[in-house]
Design a protein around this motif. Structure first.
Motif, PDB file in Angstrom:
ATOM      1  N   GLN A   1       1.249  -1.025  -0.064  1.00 37.43           N
ATOM      2  CA  GLN A   1      -0.115  -0.250   0.312  1.00 37.43           C
ATOM      3  C   GLN A   1       1.324   1.195   0.204  1.00 37.43           C
ATOM      4  OE1 GLN A   1      -2.757  -0.767   3.144  1.00 37.43           O
ATOM      5  NE2 GLN A   1      -4.064  -1.328   2.382  1.00 37.43           N
ATOM      6  N   ILE A   2       0.433   2.373  -1.053  1.00 31.61           N
ATOM      7  CA  ILE A   2       1.165   3.682  -0.614  1.00 31.61           C
ATOM      8  C   ILE A   2      -0.054   4.310   0.766  1.00 31.61           C
ATOM      9  CG2 ILE A   2       1.395   5.783  -1.218  1.00 31.61           C
ATOM     10  CD1 ILE A   2       1.630   4.021  -4.295  1.00 31.61           C
ATOM     11  N   VAL A   3       0.727   4.771   1.574  1.00 32.69           N
ATOM     12  CA  VAL A   3      -0.225   5.786   2.797  1.00 32.69           C
ATOM     13  C   VAL A   3       0.793   7.467   3.006  1.00 32.69           C
ATOM     14  CG1 VAL A   3      -0.615   6.396   4.914  1.00 32.69           C
ATOM     15  CG2 VAL A   3       0.060   4.256   4.339  1.00 32.69           C
TER      16      VAL A   3
ATOM     17  N   ALA B   1       0.029  12.153  12.817  1.00 27.44           N
ATOM     18  CA  ALA B   1      -0.228  11.200  12.414  1.00 27.44           C
ATOM     19  C   ALA B   1      -1.978  10.632  12.148  1.00 27.44           C
ATOM     20  CB  ALA B   1       0.343  10.745  13.999  1.00 27.44           C
ATOM     21  N   LYS B   2      -2.822  11.105  12.404  1.00 28.57           N
ATOM     22  CA  LYS B   2      -4.042  10.897  12.125  1.00 28.57           C
ATOM     23  C   LYS B   2      -4.820  11.025  11.381  1.00 28.57           C
ATOM     24  CE  LYS B   2      -6.339  11.403  17.625  1.00 28.57           C
ATOM     25  NZ  LYS B   2      -7.052  11.957  18.054  1.00 28.57           N
ATOM     26  N   SER B   3      -3.757  11.538  10.076  1.00 23.66           N
ATOM     27  CA  SER B   3      -4.025  12.223   8.661  1.00 23.66           C
ATOM     28  C   SER B   3      -3.789  10.984   7.894  1.00 23.66           C
ATOM     29  CB  SER B   3      -3.267  13.529   8.612  1.00 23.66           C
ATOM     30  OG  SER B   3      -1.952  13.000   8.043  1.00 23.66           O
ATOM     31  N   ALA B   4      -3.086  10.056   8.523  1.00 26.31           N
ATOM     32  CA  ALA B   4      -2.766   9.011   7.977  1.00 26.31           C
ATOM     33  C   ALA B   4      -4.151   8.492   6.603  1.00 26.31           C
ATOM     34  CB  ALA B   4      -2.223   7.866   8.384  1.00 26.31           C
ATOM     35  N   THR B   5      -3.553   8.773   5.072  1.00 24.52           N
ATOM     36  CA  THR B   5      -5.077   8.123   4.416  1.00 24.52           C
ATOM     37  C   THR B   5      -4.350   6.350   3.077  1.00 24.52           C
ATOM     38  OG1 THR B   5      -6.116   9.545   4.072  1.00 24.52           O
ATOM     39  CG2 THR B   5      -6.309   8.245   2.494  1.00 24.52           C
ATOM     40  N   VAL B   6      -4.246   5.963   2.957  1.00 23.91           N
ATOM     41  CA  VAL B   6      -4.227   4.961   2.071  1.00 23.91           C
ATOM     42  C   VAL B   6      -4.200   4.913   1.099  1.00 23.91           C
ATOM     43  CG1 VAL B   6      -4.386   2.472   1.353  1.00 23.91           C
ATOM     44  CG2 VAL B   6      -4.044   2.525   3.769  1.00 23.91           C
ATOM     45  N   VAL B   7      -4.287   5.894   0.092  1.00 29.07           N
ATOM     46  CA  VAL B   7      -4.291   5.927  -1.575  1.00 29.07           C
ATOM     47  C   VAL B   7      -4.144   5.403  -2.163  1.00 29.07           C
ATOM     48  CG1 VAL B   7      -3.868   8.639  -0.352  1.00 29.07           C
ATOM     49  CG2 VAL B   7      -1.823   7.517  -1.797  1.00 29.07           C
TER      50      VAL B   7
ATOM     51  N   GLY C   1       4.376   2.026 -10.450  1.00 27.45           N
ATOM     52  CA  GLY C   1       3.311   2.470 -10.384  1.00 27.45           C
ATOM     53  C   GLY C   1       3.446   4.162 -11.193  1.00 27.45           C
ATOM     54  N   VAL C   2       2.774   4.833 -10.495  1.00 26.33           N
ATOM     55  CA  VAL C   2       2.768   6.740 -10.808  1.00 26.33           C
ATOM     56  C   VAL C   2       1.806   7.539 -10.654  1.00 26.33           C
ATOM     57  CG1 VAL C   2       2.654   8.613 -12.125  1.00 26.33           C
ATOM     58  CG2 VAL C   2       3.880   6.456 -12.731  1.00 26.33           C
ATOM     59  N   ILE C   3       2.328   8.384  -9.190  1.00 24.09           N
ATOM     60  CA  ILE C   3       1.292   9.261  -8.262  1.00 24.09           C
ATOM     61  C   ILE C   3       1.058  10.298  -9.076  1.00 24.09           C
ATOM     62  CG2 ILE C   3       0.659  10.150  -6.126  1.00 24.09           C
ATOM     63  CD1 ILE C   3       1.966   8.585  -4.966  1.00 24.09           C
TER      64      ILE C   3
ATOM     65  N   LYS D   1      -4.835  15.466  -2.107  1.00 24.33           N
ATOM     66  CA  LYS D   1      -5.307  15.912  -0.509  1.00 24.33           C
ATOM     67  C   LYS D   1      -5.953  13.505  -1.092  1.00 24.33           C
ATOM     68  CE  LYS D   1      -6.488  16.111   3.931  1.00 24.33           C
ATOM     69  NZ  LYS D   1      -7.781  17.239   4.359  1.00 24.33           N
ATOM     70  N   GLY D   2      -5.486  12.644  -0.292  1.00 27.13           N
ATOM     71  CA  GLY D   2      -6.291  11.293  -0.247  1.00 27.13           C
ATOM     72  C   GLY D   2      -5.862  11.105  -2.011  1.00 27.13           C
ATOM     73  N   LYS D   3      -7.387   9.943  -2.492  1.00 27.24           N
ATOM     74  CA  LYS D   3      -7.068   9.289  -3.564  1.00 27.24           C
ATOM     75  C   LYS D   3      -7.448  10.292  -4.187  1.00 27.24           C
ATOM     76  CE  LYS D   3      -8.662   5.135  -1.557  1.00 27.24           C
ATOM     77  NZ  LYS D   3      -9.654   3.918  -2.138  1.00 27.24           N
ATOM     78  N   THR D   4      -7.439  11.599  -4.607  1.00 28.40           N
ATOM     79  CA  THR D   4      -7.520  12.869  -5.189  1.00 28.40           C
ATOM     80  C   THR D   4      -5.837  12.895  -6.305  1.00 28.40           C
ATOM     81  OG1 THR D   4      -6.953  14.166  -4.470  1.00 28.40           O
ATOM     82  CG2 THR D   4      -9.423  13.775  -5.260  1.00 28.40           C
ATOM     83  N   SER D   5      -5.044  12.132  -5.824  1.00 30.12           N
ATOM     84  CA  SER D   5      -3.477  12.277  -5.776  1.00 30.12           C
ATOM     85  C   SER D   5      -3.298  11.460  -7.244  1.00 30.12           C
ATOM     86  CB  SER D   5      -3.143  12.318  -5.136  1.00 30.12           C
ATOM     87  OG  SER D   5      -3.056  10.366  -3.740  1.00 30.12           O
ATOM     88  N   ASP D   6      -4.461  10.289  -7.141  1.00 34.10           N
ATOM     89  CA  ASP D   6      -4.438   9.867  -8.563  1.00 34.10           C
ATOM     90  C   ASP D   6      -3.485   8.690  -8.611  1.00 34.10           C
ATOM     91  OD1 ASP D   6      -5.272   8.755 -11.278  1.00 34.10           O
ATOM     92  OD2 ASP D   6      -4.676  11.269 -11.904  1.00 34.10           O
TER      93      ASP D   6
END
Length: 377
Positions: A283-285, A298-304, A334-336, A342-347
């Motif tokens: 995973q990418i966090v 720390a709480k902002s951690a999101t699996v993108v 892989g490419v971001i 923010k989050g999964k909008t990082s694509d």
């Protein structure tokens, strides 16, 4: 006032154009199983090389993007993809996370240093070799090899341009210690004694904890580190580019087999790779560095993203502003695509860049921060 605004806009445009034009030092990437990527005008193209490595590598080009040399920490190749004279036998480890790093010597355009780290805090430790690019008809020659610096050390190795815009801080970490080391590299050479910062958590215990990347933020004022283990973590720290001191650690716990780290181009996000081999779940966090307190970050951690590969490794910011992700034994990186978002909008795209007939492994080339920056920041 209108005329002044036009002049200011023109000046900003000119500075931006000059900055973009002077970014060629990172244009040639060699890594993995003979894989390579060449960036030209910000566009990546797959290529191949002589280099094979499980993890670490380093490459360097001139300001116009012309290849100078590359290495896996053991062998050094020149611009013609031939082994340099005396270019075998460096004491890095091709299964060391950041097995090598290449730095130009301040004040001498012909001399380059290749720093190397051994695998998992073994006895070869941190060392450097010296390349004279004026030799062998301008293709380079290793004139001294494997100068000892310290052992044992972890596999972490990076560099940040000094605030004076000329010198460098070479950054590494002692083993079984919470000591970050900053060696000054200036016109006199490589300092024999580092600036020590006893800060953050101890990097020690099982040797696997020596694994993991250390990288600077785009402005060079922050560092991020990954500590690989079954119960592993990330660290974020502040870095003083004038003194070499490291401070204010933030410990981000509970990320299995943390390995790669990269900051977004605007410095607002931190990305890390995590793996769980038993569950085949790589995973990418993403962490939001503008969330506020250490607890809020720390709480902002999101699996993108979750990769289709059971293991992913390095993260590297490309000249095109995208972050590339190493996928073990895969024909794709892989490419971001939008790492400032923010989050999964990082694509994130798992099959983001095709490597042709070559495969990636866990590493991507190691670059210092500030190659194209020559002014006080």
């Amino acid at each position: 006032m209108i005329r002044f605004r036009h002049l200011a806009s023109a000046a900003i445009f000119a500075l931006t154009t000059l900055s973009a034009a002077a970014q060629g030092e990172k244009n040639n990437w060699y890594f993995g199983k003979g894989a390579g990527v060449v960036f030209e005008n910000g566009t990546p193209t797959a290529t191949s090389s002589r280099l094979f490595t499980e993890e670490g590598s380093a490459s360097l080009s001139d300001k116009d993007g012309n290849l100078l040399l590359y290495t896996n920490g053991i062998t050094v190749w020149n611009r013609d993809h031939k082994v340099m004279p005396n270019g075998n036998g460096l004491m890095g480890g091709k299964s060391s996370t950041q097995s090598a790093l290449i730095l130009p010597k301040p004040g001498n355009e012909a001399i380059y240093y290749i720093f190397t780290t051994d695998i998992q805090a073994q006895s070869n430790g941190l060392r450097y070799s010296v390349v004279d690019m004026s030799k062998d008809n301008g293709n380079g020659d290793i004139v001294t090899r494997n100068n000892f610096m310290i052992a044992p050390a972890t596999e972490k190795l990076t560099a940040v341009r000094h605030s004076n815009g000329r010198d460098w801080w070479l950054l590494a970490h002692r083993w079984n210690s919470n000591g970050y080391m900053a060696y000054l590299v200036d016109t006199n050479g490589v300092a024999t004694e580092p600036v020590m910062s006893m800060v953050g958590i101890v990097h020690g215990g099982p040797n696997r904890k020596a694994i993991g990347y250390l990288v600077p933020s785009p402005d060079g004022n922050r560092l991020a580190a990954a500590l690989w283990n079954d119960d592993s973590s990330f660290e974020i720290l502040k870095f003083d580019r004038s003194t070499g001191k490291i401070s204010d650690p933030i410990h981000l716990k509970g990320f299995s087999q943390a390995y790669g780290v990269a900051f977004s181009p605007d410095g607002s996000k931190l990305y890390g790779t995590t793996n769980n081999g038993q569950m085949n779940k790589a995973q990418i966090v993403q962490f939001d560095l503008r969330a506020g307190s250490a607890e809020a970050i720390a709480k902002s951690a999101t699996v993108v993203a979750t990769s289709g590969s059971p293991s992913i490794g390095a993260l590297q910011l490309g000249p095109d502003g995208k972050i590339y992700v190493a996928r073990k034994d895969n024909y794709y990186l892989g490419v971001i695509n939008n790492p400032n978002a923010k989050g999964k909008t990082s694509d994130y795209i798992d099959n983001g860049f095709h490597l042709g007939k070559q495969k990636s492994d866990l590493g991507l080339p190691n670059f210092p921060h500030g190659l194209a920056k020559q002014s006080i920041n």
